[in-house]
Scaffold this motif. Structure first.
Motif, mmCIF file in Angstrom:
data_model
loop_
_atom_site.group_PDB
_atom_site.id
_atom_site.type_symbol
_atom_site.label_atom_id
_atom_site.label_comp_id
_atom_site.label_asym_id
_atom_site.label_seq_id
_atom_site.Cartn_x
_atom_site.Cartn_y
_atom_site.Cartn_z
ATOM 1 N N ARG A 73 0.831 -1.207 0.000
ATOM 2 C CA ARG A 73 0.000 0.000 0.000
ATOM 3 C C ARG A 73 0.863 1.254 0.000
ATOM 4 O O ARG A 73 0.609 2.202 -0.742
ATOM 5 C CB ARG A 73 -0.918 -0.014 1.220
ATOM 6 C CG ARG A 73 -1.862 1.168 1.308
ATOM 7 C CD ARG A 73 -2.803 1.020 2.461
ATOM 8 N NE ARG A 73 -2.726 1.801 3.633
ATOM 9 C CZ ARG A 73 -2.059 2.907 3.927
ATOM 10 N NH1 ARG A 73 -1.256 3.431 3.095
ATOM 11 N NH2 ARG A 73 -2.151 3.516 5.070
ATOM 12 N N LEU A 74 1.908 1.268 0.826
ATOM 13 C CA LEU A 74 2.795 2.432 0.882
ATOM 14 C C LEU A 74 3.537 2.630 -0.442
ATOM 15 O O LEU A 74 3.689 3.764 -0.910
ATOM 16 C CB LEU A 74 3.787 2.281 2.031
ATOM 17 C CG LEU A 74 3.198 2.422 3.427
ATOM 18 C CD1 LEU A 74 4.240 2.075 4.483
ATOM 19 C CD2 LEU A 74 2.649 3.809 3.659
ATOM 20 N N LEU A 75 3.989 1.537 -1.049
ATOM 21 C CA LEU A 75 4.678 1.648 -2.339
ATOM 22 C C LEU A 75 3.735 2.158 -3.426
ATOM 23 O O LEU A 75 4.128 2.961 -4.275
ATOM 24 C CB LEU A 75 5.277 0.293 -2.739
ATOM 25 C CG LEU A 75 6.453 -0.162 -1.895
ATOM 26 C CD1 LEU A 75 6.854 -1.590 -2.259
ATOM 27 C CD2 LEU A 75 7.631 0.774 -2.035
ATOM 28 N N LEU A 76 2.491 1.702 -3.405
ATOM 29 C CA LEU A 76 1.513 2.177 -4.376
ATOM 30 C C LEU A 76 1.217 3.657 -4.188
ATOM 31 O O LEU A 76 1.143 4.426 -5.164
ATOM 32 C CB LEU A 76 0.218 1.365 -4.260
ATOM 33 C CG LEU A 76 -0.890 1.715 -5.240
ATOM 34 C CD1 LEU A 76 -0.417 1.507 -6.675
ATOM 35 C CD2 LEU A 76 -2.120 0.883 -4.958
ATOM 36 N N LEU A 77 1.080 4.109 -2.932
ATOM 37 C CA LEU A 77 0.846 5.530 -2.672
ATOM 38 C C LEU A 77 2.038 6.374 -3.129
ATOM 39 O O LEU A 77 1.866 7.455 -3.694
ATOM 40 C CB LEU A 77 0.569 5.766 -1.190
ATOM 41 C CG LEU A 77 -0.789 5.287 -0.689
ATOM 42 C CD1 LEU A 77 -0.863 5.387 0.824
ATOM 43 C CD2 LEU A 77 -1.912 6.056 -1.340
ATOM 44 N N LYS A 78 3.237 5.867 -2.915
ATOM 45 C CA LYS A 78 4.434 6.579 -3.360
ATOM 46 C C LYS A 78 4.449 6.674 -4.891
ATOM 47 O O LYS A 78 4.764 7.730 -5.447
ATOM 48 C CB LYS A 78 5.683 5.850 -2.864
ATOM 49 C CG LYS A 78 6.974 6.525 -3.230
ATOM 50 C CD LYS A 78 8.156 5.767 -2.665
ATOM 51 C CE LYS A 78 9.453 6.442 -3.071
ATOM 52 N NZ LYS A 78 10.615 5.694 -2.568
ATOM 53 N N GLU A 79 4.105 5.580 -5.557
ATOM 54 C CA GLU A 79 4.063 5.572 -7.020
ATOM 55 C C GLU A 79 3.005 6.546 -7.540
ATOM 56 O O GLU A 79 3.238 7.273 -8.509
ATOM 57 C CB GLU A 79 3.772 4.153 -7.518
ATOM 58 C CG GLU A 79 3.943 3.977 -8.995
ATOM 59 C CD GLU A 79 5.381 4.161 -9.445
ATOM 60 O OE1 GLU A 79 5.566 4.609 -10.598
ATOM 61 O OE2 GLU A 79 6.303 3.885 -8.670
ATOM 62 N N LEU A 80 1.841 6.582 -6.897
ATOM 63 C CA LEU A 80 0.793 7.530 -7.300
ATOM 64 C C LEU A 80 1.260 8.970 -7.113
ATOM 65 O O LEU A 80 1.003 9.834 -7.958
ATOM 66 C CB LEU A 80 -0.489 7.293 -6.496
ATOM 67 C CG LEU A 80 -1.316 6.101 -6.912
ATOM 68 C CD1 LEU A 80 -2.413 5.850 -5.890
ATOM 69 C CD2 LEU A 80 -1.903 6.291 -8.283
ATOM 70 N N ASN A 81 1.937 9.238 -6.011
ATOM 71 C CA ASN A 81 2.453 10.575 -5.756
ATOM 72 C C ASN A 81 3.468 10.977 -6.833
ATOM 73 O O ASN A 81 3.430 12.101 -7.340
ATOM 74 C CB ASN A 81 3.086 10.641 -4.368
ATOM 75 C CG ASN A 81 3.449 12.047 -3.972
ATOM 76 O OD1 ASN A 81 2.744 12.990 -4.297
ATOM 77 N ND2 ASN A 81 4.540 12.181 -3.248
ATOM 78 N N ASN A 82 4.366 10.050 -7.187
ATOM 79 C CA ASN A 82 5.344 10.335 -8.245
ATOM 80 C C ASN A 82 4.652 10.584 -9.580
ATOM 81 O O ASN A 82 5.029 11.484 -10.336
ATOM 82 C CB ASN A 82 6.339 9.179 -8.381
ATOM 83 C CG ASN A 82 7.278 9.100 -7.216
ATOM 84 O OD1 ASN A 82 7.481 10.073 -6.496
ATOM 85 N ND2 ASN A 82 7.852 7.935 -7.008
ATOM 86 N N PHE A 83 3.620 9.783 -9.889
ATOM 87 C CA PHE A 83 2.875 9.961 -11.137
ATOM 88 C C PHE A 83 2.217 11.336 -11.184
ATOM 89 O O PHE A 83 2.287 12.034 -12.188
ATOM 90 C CB PHE A 83 1.820 8.861 -11.264
ATOM 91 C CG PHE A 83 0.905 9.030 -12.439
ATOM 92 C CD1 PHE A 83 1.339 8.726 -13.719
ATOM 93 C CD2 PHE A 83 -0.384 9.500 -12.256
ATOM 94 C CE1 PHE A 83 0.498 8.887 -14.795
ATOM 95 C CE2 PHE A 83 -1.230 9.667 -13.325
ATOM 96 C CZ PHE A 83 -0.792 9.364 -14.614
ATOM 97 N N ARG A 84 1.584 11.726 -10.089
ATOM 98 C CA ARG A 84 0.910 13.034 -10.048
ATOM 99 C C ARG A 84 1.911 14.170 -10.184
ATOM 100 O O ARG A 84 1.656 15.152 -10.883
ATOM 101 C CB ARG A 84 0.123 13.176 -8.751
ATOM 102 C CG ARG A 84 -1.111 12.334 -8.712
ATOM 103 C CD ARG A 84 -1.820 12.456 -7.388
ATOM 104 N NE ARG A 84 -3.008 11.616 -7.362
ATOM 105 C CZ ARG A 84 -3.598 11.218 -6.264
ATOM 106 N NH1 ARG A 84 -3.131 11.587 -5.085
ATOM 107 N NH2 ARG A 84 -4.656 10.449 -6.314
ATOM 108 N N ARG A 85 3.055 14.049 -9.511
ATOM 109 C CA ARG A 85 4.069 15.096 -9.589
ATOM 110 C C ARG A 85 4.622 15.199 -11.012
ATOM 111 O O ARG A 85 4.743 16.300 -11.555
ATOM 112 C CB ARG A 85 5.201 14.822 -8.598
ATOM 113 C CG ARG A 85 6.195 15.976 -8.546
ATOM 114 C CD ARG A 85 7.313 15.761 -7.555
ATOM 115 N NE ARG A 85 8.040 14.548 -7.898
ATOM 116 C CZ ARG A 85 8.304 13.567 -7.052
ATOM 117 N NH1 ARG A 85 7.913 13.664 -5.807
ATOM 118 N NH2 ARG A 85 8.962 12.501 -7.425
#
Length: 102
Positions: free
Chosen positions: A63-75
């Motif tokens: 879950r944490l890795l997915l949230l980090k990936e989503l944050n990177n995608f949005r940025r």
């Protein structure tokens, strides 16, 4: 077959007060009380608890890795839409925005 009787006794212990008294009397005659039974159940289920804890930990990590990936995608997406202007030395943010409009 023994498992069937064990499950039946456990259900009786839970649902039938007379059976519960009888079972507790038999357990007490062998030196077992409620605390001893609870600890034995915990000891026997310890491996299952460990597996369940490992599953929870791996799920949290995913879950944490997915949230980090989503944050990177949005940025990355926002930087493509609104590219950053390189900072110009000696100018205030207002002066930079005025310079960028020209």
């Amino acid at each position: 077959m023994a498992e069937f009787y064990t499950l039946q006794n456990a259900r009786d212990w839970q649902l039938d007060p007379i059976a519960a008294t009888d079972i507790e009397t038999r357990l007490a005659s062998y030196g077992f009380d409620q605390h001893t039974v609870s600890m034995e159940v915990y000891v026997q289920a310890r491996e299952a608890f460990s597996i369940f804890e490992a599953l929870l930990n791996s799920t949290q990590l995913r879950r944490l890795l997915l949230l980090k990936e989503l944050n990177n995608f949005r940025r990355d997406r926002s930087e493509r839409i609104f590219p950053r202007q390189p900072a110009q030395e000696g100018l205030s943010p207002t002066e930079i925005s005025l310079t960028a409009r020209r």
